[in-house]
Structure formats: C-alpha cells, structure tokens
Design a protein around this motif. Structure first.
Motif, PDB file in Angstrom:
ATOM      1  N   LEU A  68      51.873  54.742  51.352  1.00 53.37           N
ATOM      2  CA  LEU A  68      50.970  53.603  51.216  1.00 53.37           C
ATOM      3  C   LEU A  68      49.732  53.968  50.415  1.00 53.37           C
ATOM      4  O   LEU A  68      49.295  55.115  50.415  1.00 53.37           O
ATOM      5  N   VAL A  69      49.166  52.971  49.741  1.00 49.81           N
ATOM      6  CA  VAL A  69      47.851  53.115  49.116  1.00 49.81           C
ATOM      7  C   VAL A  69      46.982  51.957  49.593  1.00 49.81           C
ATOM      8  O   VAL A  69      47.485  50.878  49.920  1.00 49.81           O
ATOM      9  N   PHE A  70      45.667  52.203  49.617  1.00 52.95           N
ATOM     10  CA  PHE A  70      44.736  51.193  50.118  1.00 52.95           C
ATOM     11  C   PHE A  70      43.523  51.081  49.205  1.00 52.95           C
ATOM     12  O   PHE A  70      42.997  52.088  48.730  1.00 52.95           O
ATOM     13  N   GLY A  71      43.081  49.851  48.995  1.00 53.85           N
ATOM     14  CA  GLY A  71      41.814  49.594  48.338  1.00 53.85           C
ATOM     15  C   GLY A  71      40.915  48.864  49.320  1.00 53.85           C
ATOM     16  O   GLY A  71      41.330  47.861  49.916  1.00 53.85           O
ATOM     17  N   VAL A  72      39.714  49.378  49.515  1.00 53.59           N
ATOM     18  CA  VAL A  72      38.783  48.788  50.479  1.00 53.59           C
ATOM     19  C   VAL A  72      37.544  48.311  49.731  1.00 53.59           C
ATOM     20  O   VAL A  72      36.896  49.088  49.027  1.00 53.59           O
ATOM     21  N   GLY A  73      37.230  47.034  49.881  1.00 54.42           N
ATOM     22  CA  GLY A  73      36.059  46.469  49.221  1.00 54.42           C
ATOM     23  C   GLY A  73      35.059  45.935  50.226  1.00 54.42           C
ATOM     24  O   GLY A  73      35.439  45.254  51.186  1.00 54.42           O
ATOM     25  N   ILE A  74      33.800  46.246  50.013  1.00 55.27           N
ATOM     26  CA  ILE A  74      32.736  45.797  50.917  1.00 55.27           C
ATOM     27  C   ILE A  74      31.785  44.904  50.131  1.00 55.27           C
ATOM     28  O   ILE A  74      31.223  45.321  49.114  1.00 55.27           O
ATOM     29  N   GLY A  75      31.630  43.666  50.586  1.00 58.29           N
ATOM     30  CA  GLY A  75      30.757  42.740  49.870  1.00 58.29           C
ATOM     31  C   GLY A  75      30.831  41.343  50.458  1.00 58.29           C
ATOM     32  O   GLY A  75      31.401  41.127  51.534  1.00 58.29           O
ATOM     33  N   GLU A  76      30.289  40.398  49.747  1.00 60.51           N
ATOM     34  CA  GLU A  76      30.251  39.019  50.227  1.00 60.51           C
ATOM     35  C   GLU A  76      31.576  38.299  49.986  1.00 60.51           C
ATOM     36  O   GLU A  76      32.364  38.680  49.116  1.00 60.51           O
ATOM     37  N   ILE A  77      31.791  37.239  50.754  1.00 56.68           N
ATOM     38  CA  ILE A  77      32.867  36.276  50.510  1.00 56.68           C
ATOM     39  C   ILE A  77      32.172  34.956  50.193  1.00 56.68           C
ATOM     40  O   ILE A  77      31.385  34.454  51.006  1.00 56.68           O
ATOM     41  N   VAL A  78      32.446  34.413  49.017  1.00 58.32           N
ATOM     42  CA  VAL A  78      31.698  33.236  48.570  1.00 58.32           C
ATOM     43  C   VAL A  78      32.413  31.925  48.901  1.00 58.32           C
ATOM     44  O   VAL A  78      31.862  30.845  48.689  1.00 58.32           O
ATOM     45  N   ARG A 122      40.423  44.925  45.095  1.00 60.25           N
ATOM     46  CA  ARG A 122      41.455  44.884  44.052  1.00 60.25           C
ATOM     47  C   ARG A 122      41.249  46.015  43.052  1.00 60.25           C
ATOM     48  O   ARG A 122      42.205  46.704  42.669  1.00 60.25           O
ATOM     49  N   ASN A 123      40.017  46.213  42.639  1.00 56.83           N
ATOM     50  CA  ASN A 123      39.703  47.296  41.709  1.00 56.83           C
ATOM     51  C   ASN A 123      40.031  48.652  42.326  1.00 56.83           C
ATOM     52  O   ASN A 123      40.569  49.552  41.666  1.00 56.83           O
ATOM     53  N   ALA A 124      39.743  48.784  43.621  1.00 61.44           N
ATOM     54  CA  ALA A 124      39.973  50.051  44.318  1.00 61.44           C
ATOM     55  C   ALA A 124      41.454  50.376  44.438  1.00 61.44           C
ATOM     56  O   ALA A 124      41.872  51.516  44.206  1.00 61.44           O
ATOM     57  N   ILE A 125      42.275  49.383  44.785  1.00 57.04           N
ATOM     58  CA  ILE A 125      43.698  49.685  44.964  1.00 57.04           C
ATOM     59  C   ILE A 125      44.382  49.972  43.629  1.00 57.04           C
ATOM     60  O   ILE A 125      45.295  50.805  43.546  1.00 57.04           O
ATOM     61  N   GLU A 126      43.929  49.321  42.569  1.00 55.71           N
ATOM     62  CA  GLU A 126      44.496  49.617  41.253  1.00 55.71           C
ATOM     63  C   GLU A 126      44.190  51.062  40.866  1.00 55.71           C
ATOM     64  O   GLU A 126      45.019  51.742  40.255  1.00 55.71           O
ATOM     65  N   GLN A 127      43.013  51.530  41.239  1.00 54.32           N
ATOM     66  CA  GLN A 127      42.652  52.927  40.979  1.00 54.32           C
ATOM     67  C   GLN A 127      43.469  53.867  41.853  1.00 54.32           C
ATOM     68  O   GLN A 127      43.942  54.910  41.392  1.00 54.32           O
ATOM     69  N   ALA A 128      43.661  53.491  43.126  1.00 48.44           N
ATOM     70  CA  ALA A 128      44.413  54.331  44.065  1.00 48.44           C
ATOM     71  C   ALA A 128      45.875  54.480  43.652  1.00 48.44           C
ATOM     72  O   ALA A 128      46.511  55.494  43.942  1.00 48.44           O
ATOM     73  N   LYS A 129      46.413  53.476  42.979  1.00 50.45           N
ATOM     74  CA  LYS A 129      47.804  53.538  42.522  1.00 50.45           C
ATOM     75  C   LYS A 129      47.981  54.544  41.385  1.00 50.45           C
ATOM     76  O   LYS A 129      49.084  55.036  41.149  1.00 50.45           O
ATOM     77  N   LYS A 130      46.884  54.851  40.698  1.00 47.94           N
ATOM     78  CA  LYS A 130      46.956  55.729  39.528  1.00 47.94           C
ATOM     79  C   LYS A 130      46.632  57.181  39.849  1.00 47.94           C
ATOM     80  O   LYS A 130      47.151  58.091  39.221  1.00 47.94           O
ATOM     81  N   LYS A 131      45.731  57.400  40.812  1.00 51.48           N
ATOM     82  CA  LYS A 131      45.336  58.770  41.127  1.00 51.48           C
ATOM     83  C   LYS A 131      44.795  58.850  42.546  1.00 51.48           C
ATOM     84  O   LYS A 131      44.438  57.838  43.147  1.00 51.48           O
ATOM     85  N   LYS A 132      44.732  60.077  43.055  1.00 48.28           N
ATOM     86  CA  LYS A 132      44.211  60.296  44.400  1.00 48.28           C
ATOM     87  C   LYS A 132      42.711  60.044  44.433  1.00 48.28           C
ATOM     88  O   LYS A 132      42.047  60.144  43.409  1.00 48.28           O
ATOM     89  N   PRO A 133      42.182  59.760  45.645  1.00 46.48           N
ATOM     90  CA  PRO A 133      42.881  59.632  46.922  1.00 46.48           C
ATOM     91  C   PRO A 133      43.639  58.314  47.038  1.00 46.48           C
ATOM     92  O   PRO A 133      43.421  57.395  46.247  1.00 46.48           O
TER      93      PRO A 133
END
Length: 210
Positions: free
Chosen positions: A79-89, A109-120
């Motif tokens: 599994l890979v995970f992207g975690v985003g912290i911020g507002e919901i508009v 979304r930005n985080a998981i795309e990065q996680a799919k390419k390289k660690k962690p």
C-alpha cells in the motif's frame, strides 16, 4: 476548520491473481475501521478510483494509527498513502468521502502521487511546518520495518497482542534472552520513538489549526 484527508492505493492491484478477494477484504477492513474510529472520522472510508480509497479525519494526529490499522488488516498487499492536512471548502459528506474539495484533498493527492514514485510509502503534505521532518521519520520507520525478518515480525506481533517476553519464549520454544535479542535487532524502540515524534508534531499542528 482543518481536516486530514488520507488517500490510499494498492500497488499493482490489477496484476493480483486474487484481486476480488483483496477487494472483499478491503471492504471488510473499511467497515471495521469506520466503526473503530467513528468518533475521529468526518467522512468514512470510501473506494474511489480503481483500487484507491480515501477517508477524511477530524484531526491529523489520528492518521498514523488509522494507517497502521489499514496496513495490518491488508498485510498481504503493498500500500501507499498520501496524507493532506488543510481546509475543506465544500460541505462535508458524512456518508461517503467523495464530492468534497479543498487543500486537504489537494495535498493528499499530491502526496500519494509522490509516494507512488519513491519512498517513503506514506507521505504527508500541508502548508504547516514539520512535514519534511515527518516524512523523514516515515522513511526511517519504513527502512527499519522492511529489514525485519519473519521471526522478528512474529515476535513483534506477539508483543502487540500483549504477551510477555517469557510467554513468547515459551510459545516459540526459545530462551527469553533470545526473545529480547530479537526485539532489539528489530529496532522496535527506535521505531516507536519515531512514531511518538510524528504524533507530537501532528498534535501540535492540530492545536495550532483549531
């Protein structure tokens, strides 16, 4: 108000021979997680695109526990995970984690795309300070856990079930000192310290963003 969006994905899911079984297992895990973390969830685990899934949490410091739970329940897949912290508009959807928008999901979304390419395989993103530290610690945790042997994983699972070292030694037919040595070589203490540091940073972010 700030939220924590988690997007997860099963790596190579389309190539899995038992894909249907994995999907069934995921649905069971999601139902279990939604009940277990009900008070912490703003919008429940929901399957979105392909084998991706997402959940919206009320606070970010719960994210590591939720991710650890998912990883344990879905241990047979990567599994890979992207975690985003911020507002919901947009309005929060309390029934499904879809149809919402805001920086929290953009960061995830930005985080998981990065996680799919390289660690962690678990990446946090936000406009808050501390993300680089958290991601570096996740890299350290991942490096330690990936090196663990089958026996080390077995002993740590017994520990997670609250068995004493003496009980584990009896179960495995080895000496208690051997159990102690196995635990030390698994870097359990160092990993737990790293997890506590991540939790500290996330709690600080939650406090500042209230």
């Amino acid at each position: 108000m700030f939220y924590c969006a988690i997007i997860g994905d099963i790596i190579g899911s389309r190539k899995l021979e038992d894909r249907q079984e994995v999907q069934t297992k995921f649905l069971a895990m999601a139902e279990k997680a939604n009940k277990l973390y009900q008070s912490e969830i703003a919008s429940p685990f929901t399957v979105t695109i392909g084998d991706e899934f997402q959940v919206l949490l009320k606070c970010s410091h719960v994210a590591p526990k939720v991710i650890d739970f998912v990883k344990r329940e879905m241990a047979s897949v990567e599994l890979v995970f992207g975690v985003g912290i911020g507002e919901i508009v947009t309005d929060i959807n309390p029934k499904l984690a879809i149809g919402m928008d805001g920086p929290a999901f953009h960061f995830a979304r930005n985080a998981i795309e990065q996680a799919k390419k390289k660690k962690p395989k678990i990446i946090y993103k936000s406009d808050s300070a501390g993300m680089c530290m958290i991601n570096s610690l996740n890299y350290f945790i991942e490096s330690c856990t990936e090196r663990r042997t089958k026996r080390q994983k077995q002993v740590l699972e017994y520990l997670r079930q609250d068995l004493t070292q003496e009980a584990i030694a009896h179960e495995l037919g080895i000496k208690q000192q051997s159990v102690s040595d196995i635990i030390k070589l698994s870097y359990l203490s160092e990993v737990e310290d790293a997890k506590r540091t991540i939790s500290f940073y996330l709690k600080d972010i939650d406090h500042c963003k209230k």
